[in-house]
Design a protein around this motif. Structure first.
Motif, PDB file in Angstrom:
ATOM      1  N   PHE A 198       1.187   5.237 -42.120  1.00  0.00           N
ATOM      2  CA  PHE A 198       2.402   4.823 -42.065  1.00  0.00           C
ATOM      3  C   PHE A 198       2.992   5.058 -40.593  1.00  0.00           C
ATOM      4  O   PHE A 198       2.845   5.860 -39.961  1.00  0.00           O
ATOM      5  CB  PHE A 198       3.677   5.574 -42.850  1.00  0.00           C
ATOM      6  CG  PHE A 198       3.334   5.515 -44.384  1.00  0.00           C
ATOM      7  CD1 PHE A 198       3.621   4.043 -45.260  1.00  0.00           C
ATOM      8  CD2 PHE A 198       2.728   6.452 -45.371  1.00  0.00           C
ATOM      9  CE1 PHE A 198       3.337   4.054 -46.354  1.00  0.00           C
ATOM     10  CE2 PHE A 198       2.487   6.189 -46.545  1.00  0.00           C
ATOM     11  CZ  PHE A 198       2.802   5.088 -47.294  1.00  0.00           C
ATOM     12  N   GLN A 199       3.763   3.797 -40.097  1.00  0.00           N
ATOM     13  CA  GLN A 199       4.566   3.835 -38.831  1.00  0.00           C
ATOM     14  C   GLN A 199       5.815   3.824 -39.517  1.00  0.00           C
ATOM     15  O   GLN A 199       6.401   2.905 -39.998  1.00  0.00           O
ATOM     16  CB  GLN A 199       4.289   2.850 -37.810  1.00  0.00           C
ATOM     17  CG  GLN A 199       4.805   3.170 -36.747  1.00  0.00           C
ATOM     18  CD  GLN A 199       4.508   1.968 -35.920  1.00  0.00           C
ATOM     19  OE1 GLN A 199       4.714   0.666 -35.970  1.00  0.00           O
ATOM     20  NE2 GLN A 199       3.611   2.052 -34.657  1.00  0.00           N
ATOM     21  N   ASP A 200       6.582   4.888 -39.601  1.00  0.00           N
ATOM     22  CA  ASP A 200       8.025   4.868 -40.102  1.00  0.00           C
ATOM     23  C   ASP A 200       9.051   5.302 -38.825  1.00  0.00           C
ATOM     24  O   ASP A 200       8.605   6.108 -37.993  1.00  0.00           O
ATOM     25  CB  ASP A 200       8.201   5.390 -41.479  1.00  0.00           C
ATOM     26  CG  ASP A 200       8.029   7.171 -41.033  1.00  0.00           C
ATOM     27  OD1 ASP A 200       8.242   7.875 -40.400  1.00  0.00           O
ATOM     28  OD2 ASP A 200       7.611   7.702 -42.269  1.00  0.00           O
ATOM     29  N   LYS A 252      12.901   2.447 -41.726  1.00  0.00           N
ATOM     30  CA  LYS A 252      11.908   1.350 -41.713  1.00  0.00           C
ATOM     31  C   LYS A 252      10.424   1.803 -41.786  1.00  0.00           C
ATOM     32  O   LYS A 252      10.158   2.524 -41.107  1.00  0.00           O
ATOM     33  CB  LYS A 252      11.902   0.511 -40.490  1.00  0.00           C
ATOM     34  CG  LYS A 252      11.065  -0.813 -40.394  1.00  0.00           C
ATOM     35  CD  LYS A 252      11.480  -1.940 -39.722  1.00  0.00           C
ATOM     36  CE  LYS A 252      11.567  -1.601 -38.127  1.00  0.00           C
ATOM     37  NZ  LYS A 252      11.923  -2.706 -37.218  1.00  0.00           N
ATOM     38  N   GLN A 253       9.668   1.377 -42.489  1.00  0.00           N
ATOM     39  CA  GLN A 253       8.171   1.724 -42.854  1.00  0.00           C
ATOM     40  C   GLN A 253       7.253   0.655 -43.048  1.00  0.00           C
ATOM     41  O   GLN A 253       7.426   0.031 -43.713  1.00  0.00           O
ATOM     42  CB  GLN A 253       8.353   2.661 -44.152  1.00  0.00           C
ATOM     43  CG  GLN A 253       7.129   3.575 -44.297  1.00  0.00           C
ATOM     44  CD  GLN A 253       7.105   4.211 -45.691  1.00  0.00           C
ATOM     45  OE1 GLN A 253       7.092   3.593 -46.988  1.00  0.00           O
ATOM     46  NE2 GLN A 253       6.860   5.317 -45.823  1.00  0.00           N
TER      47      GLN A 253
END
Length: 453
Positions: free
Chosen positions: A199-201, A225-226
């Motif tokens: 994940f890029q959160d 936001k993920q």
């Protein structure tokens, strides 16, 4: 392990007694304890005369060896466990463990709790602590406890009077203003086989937006936001959440972008016991960050404080010399890499309200007094059986004055599986504090821009 029906009834009674009262702001006399006998965020300054030392300001200086690059080194590399709790001695220490922790030890012969010297490293930036002191006499619970009045930032209830105030302290705690993370999640099978979801959160408080103006979207606590970046079959799917403060007045706003369909859709299921993102059914939406979202489906009872062995200063779990195979094992993470310390925690019990629906009928929260973070949460199913045990392996981000989680783990006692979230050992640029974000970055239109495949 069954629910305690007597305490359950007590919790319902307590909730009904509070229902007609205004909660929150304490007297100036009570608030004067902050910075005196209490820390600026409401913990007891004094030690316990034994293993728990006095709080002297927390860890504000990075240890030798830290290069300022966000790769956190262990400030206690030479310390060894003072003792280890396992099946041979768990009864001796059960009064300082949660029922879920005891159940994990009894279920797995290789599950153990290594106990180290206690260090009260948690602290927050001075402006956050100053605002917390101010909040003590101004912030109130509204909407029967499901929203906050007169709240802008920091800890709302440093001198809590009931369970809901403690939970709101966890939900609203400072996590750096605006932070981006690259992390991994795994849901191993019972035999330990797993694959990593990446994940890029990012999480940005309303007041931390570069274009923030007072009164702008003032019912929003933060924006989240993920984006999934791997594996390829899931990459490009993005979740956007506007976390509202009063979720009864205005429910959480959530959208998802599906990369396969190239469509943005509202996502009302991203709340309560809706399924967690790419979690293989191993967590609910409100299990993220140990607990998040609206508290309105539960009655909340404050059972007081206790001393407890909770995960703390868990720097071994972010060691860049480790890979995920070193951490992820069958049944549970590698407990040789964990660290537990004796700390004071607030014990809060949540019991499902009559007529409400949730897969968890009861949740017992153990909230660290120094950070307001949940350290352990036990979850019970509708039959009253202990079902899932959540542990937050915390660390102090000492260059940012932010206590947060190294990893979160949610164990399923019935299936023998678990979920581990927040892994960074194999990720590039794991944390970026002070990320600059504009309100336009958190619009539904921004989801399509964020979704790539």
């Amino acid at each position: 392990m069954k629910l305690n029906k007597k305490l359950l009834a007590t919790g319902v009674l307590a909730a009904s007694m509070f229902a007609g009262q205004a909660w929150g702001a304490v007297s100036a006399g009570e608030a004067a304890k902050l910075g005196d006998t209490l820390t600026p965020i409401g913990a007891e300054k004094a030690g316990n005369g034994g293993a728990i030392p006095a709080w002297t300001g927390g860890m504000t200086t990075p240890p030798a060896g830290y290069k300022g690059d966000g790769i956190y080194v262990n400030p206690f590399p030479d310390e060894k466990p003072e003792f280890v709790i396992d099946q041979s001695n768990v009864d001796q220490y059960a009064d300082k463990l949660s029922p879920g922790q005891v159940a994990m030890i009894r279920q797995y012969a290789d599950y153990k709790i290594p106990v180290y010297q206690t260090h009260r490293t948690a602290t927050y930036p001075k402006d956050v602590m100053d605002k917390t002191v101010e909040n003590a006499t101004t912030v109130e619970l509204i909407q029967n406890g499901n929203g906050l009045g007169n709240y802008e930032s920091a800890t709302p209830f440093p001198v809590p009077q009931n369970g809901l105030e403690v939970i709101w302290n966890h939900i609203t705690r400072y996590r750096g203003g605006s932070v981006a993370r690259n992390v991994g999640q795994a849901t191993p099978t019972a035999n330990g086989a797993y694959s990593i979801v990446r994940f890029q959160d990012e999480i940005t408080w309303n007041s931390a937006l570069t274009d923030y103006k007072k009164g702008q979207d003032d019912n929003v606590l933060f924006y989240f936001k993920q984006a999934i970046t791997g594996p390829a079959r899931l990459a490009g799917n993005v979740l956007l959440v506007h976390e509202t403060i009063d979720q009864v007045k205005e429910p959480r706003r959530a959208w998802v972008y599906n990369a396969g369909q190239r469509r943005v859709r509202r996502a009302p299921q991203v709340a309560y016991d809706g399924p967690g993102t790419a979690a293989d059914g191993m967590r609910t939406s409100d299990n993220f960050d140990m607990f998040n979202g609206a508290p309105d489906r539960y009655n909340w009872e404050l059972l007081g404080k206790k001393e407890m062995y909770i995960p703390y200063n868990s720097y071994k779990l972010v060691d860049r010399d480790l890979n995920y195979d070193d951490i992820i094992k069958a049944g549970h993470i590698n407990q040789d890499l964990t660290r537990y310390e004796l700390h004071r925690v607030w014990h809060v019990r949540a019991t499902l309200k009559e007529g409400e629906r949730h897969v968890y009928a009861q949740r017992d929260f153990y909230i660290d007094e120094d950070s307001w973070q949940a350290g352990v949460i036990d979850h019970y199913d509708g039959r009253g059986e202990l079902w899932r045990v959540a542990e937050a392996h915390t660390m102090q981000f000492y260059d940012k004055d932010v206590p947060w989680y190294a990893v979160e783990v949610l164990y399923d006692l019935l299936s023998g599986r678990y979920l581990v979230l927040g892994l960074t050992n194999e990720e590039n640029n794991p944390y970026t504090f002070g990320a600059e974000r504009h309100s336009r970055d958190y619009t539904p239109a921004a989801l399509r821009r964020a979704g790539t495949r």
